[in-house]
Design a protein around this motif. Sequence first.
Motif, mmCIF file in Angstrom:
data_model
loop_
_atom_site.group_PDB
_atom_site.id
_atom_site.type_symbol
_atom_site.label_atom_id
_atom_site.label_comp_id
_atom_site.label_asym_id
_atom_site.label_seq_id
_atom_site.Cartn_x
_atom_site.Cartn_y
_atom_site.Cartn_z
ATOM 1 N N GLU A 182 45.050 -3.048 -6.101
ATOM 2 C CA GLU A 182 43.743 -3.685 -6.093
ATOM 3 C C GLU A 182 43.812 -5.200 -6.084
ATOM 4 O O GLU A 182 42.846 -5.863 -5.724
ATOM 5 C CB GLU A 182 42.931 -3.210 -7.297
ATOM 6 N N GLY A 183 44.904 -5.778 -6.489
ATOM 7 C CA GLY A 183 44.988 -7.227 -6.570
ATOM 8 C C GLY A 183 44.539 -7.719 -7.925
ATOM 9 O O GLY A 183 43.959 -6.991 -8.726
ATOM 10 N N ALA A 222 42.140 -9.609 -10.273
ATOM 11 C CA ALA A 222 40.745 -10.031 -10.289
ATOM 12 C C ALA A 222 40.650 -11.497 -10.670
ATOM 13 O O ALA A 222 41.314 -11.954 -11.606
ATOM 14 C CB ALA A 222 39.952 -9.181 -11.269
ATOM 15 N N ARG A 236 33.297 -12.800 -1.472
ATOM 16 C CA ARG A 236 34.430 -12.154 -2.139
ATOM 17 C C ARG A 236 35.579 -12.091 -1.140
ATOM 18 O O ARG A 236 35.428 -11.548 -0.048
ATOM 19 C CB ARG A 236 34.042 -10.763 -2.615
ATOM 20 N N TRP A 237 36.708 -12.664 -1.506
ATOM 21 C CA TRP A 237 37.876 -12.712 -0.624
ATOM 22 C C TRP A 237 39.008 -11.895 -1.242
ATOM 23 O O TRP A 237 39.351 -12.076 -2.411
ATOM 24 C CB TRP A 237 38.322 -14.155 -0.414
ATOM 25 N N HIS A 238 39.593 -11.031 -0.435
ATOM 26 C CA HIS A 238 40.660 -10.157 -0.907
ATOM 27 C C HIS A 238 41.637 -9.912 0.242
ATOM 28 O O HIS A 238 41.404 -9.051 1.090
ATOM 29 C CB HIS A 238 40.069 -8.835 -1.398
ATOM 30 N N ARG A 279 47.760 -6.952 1.215
ATOM 31 C CA ARG A 279 49.114 -7.159 0.719
ATOM 32 C C ARG A 279 50.082 -6.971 1.879
ATOM 33 O O ARG A 279 50.132 -5.914 2.510
ATOM 34 C CB ARG A 279 49.445 -6.171 -0.405
ATOM 35 N N ASP A 294 41.891 -10.765 -5.791
ATOM 36 C CA ASP A 294 40.576 -10.260 -5.388
ATOM 37 C C ASP A 294 39.560 -11.169 -6.061
ATOM 38 O O ASP A 294 39.225 -11.006 -7.237
ATOM 39 C CB ASP A 294 40.431 -8.805 -5.835
ATOM 40 N N THR A 295 39.077 -12.141 -5.309
ATOM 41 C CA THR A 295 38.334 -13.256 -5.907
ATOM 42 C C THR A 295 36.870 -13.253 -5.525
ATOM 43 O O THR A 295 36.518 -13.255 -4.349
ATOM 44 C CB THR A 295 38.957 -14.603 -5.466
ATOM 45 N N ARG A 296 36.022 -13.258 -6.541
ATOM 46 C CA ARG A 296 34.583 -13.389 -6.336
ATOM 47 C C ARG A 296 34.193 -14.867 -6.376
ATOM 48 O O ARG A 296 34.615 -15.594 -7.273
ATOM 49 C CB ARG A 296 33.824 -12.616 -7.411
ATOM 50 N N LYS A 344 33.895 -7.700 0.910
ATOM 51 C CA LYS A 344 35.227 -8.275 0.815
ATOM 52 C C LYS A 344 35.650 -8.868 2.158
ATOM 53 O O LYS A 344 35.546 -8.210 3.194
ATOM 54 C CB LYS A 344 36.242 -7.230 0.371
ATOM 55 N N THR A 371 38.722 -9.874 4.212
ATOM 56 C CA THR A 371 40.165 -9.672 4.309
ATOM 57 C C THR A 371 40.634 -10.239 5.645
ATOM 58 O O THR A 371 40.451 -9.595 6.690
ATOM 59 C CB THR A 371 40.528 -8.188 4.199
#
Length: 273
Positions: free
Chosen positions: A24-25, A27, A150-152, A155, A164-166, A238, A240
């Motif tokens: 999930e990365g 947070a 939201r950037w994620h 991998r 996983d950044t809001r 998200k 990506t």
Amino acid sequence: MTGRDFTAGDFDAYGGFMTDMLCEGRAAATVVILRDRPDAAAEILMMERASSMAFAAGALVFPGGAVDAGDHALAAKIAGGLPLDEAAARIAAIRETLEESGLAIAFTSPLAADRIAAMRQALGAGAGLGDILSDHGLEIALDRLLPFARWHPARLEQAQRVFDTRFYIAEAPEGQAASVDATENVQLFWSSAAETLARCDRGEGQIIFPTRRNLERLAQFGRFDDLAAHALSIPVEKVTPWFEERNGEPHLCIPDHLGYPVTSEPMGTVRRA
């Protein structure tokens, strides 16, 4: 770093305890703090990362950091109707902003400078935000942070750190002054999104891929209320980034339906973390 793992360090979310979630990365949360100007576009608080930092050394970023266990504990108490992970991310954004810049955003009552300084010092010494709020008899209003993006990243390697950044937007609190923390950041300044982009294009600052894309999106709006209306009109999904060859040249790309005016950049110009 390899050419493809730069995305892991570009999410304005660093420092503190980070839970290693392999799939999930980690947070994280960051906040774009704006203050309106009467005759010009709103200014945004920008930070210059210290050159000693592991990620995005020397880059200009928004305040933010990783979500920690204390954020989740506080979220369980004050989330209201928010999902716990969303509440914890907003708490992290508030906490990291206070620690990194000395701005107390989203507090329900005005705060004197000496109290803000004491809370910031307590955070630096390892106290949790929940304990600090209890000690000072204060409350925060999570609805004052408006979701923006939201950037994620995907991998790409087993050892790669993924965030996983809001991203949130918030109005700058009146009567407060920002100041560097002298550890993670070495300079703070207020500038419109367009002015920050121009500054970096002149070689007077560095920004990495998500920061540039978000500044371009922010530059479309001159006032906080206009930006807020825009943010509310586009559901957060998200982002990506992916690699794609365009016109014979590799590009880093993002979706074209999330409000970003620029959705790809040649790899030769992408700033790596």
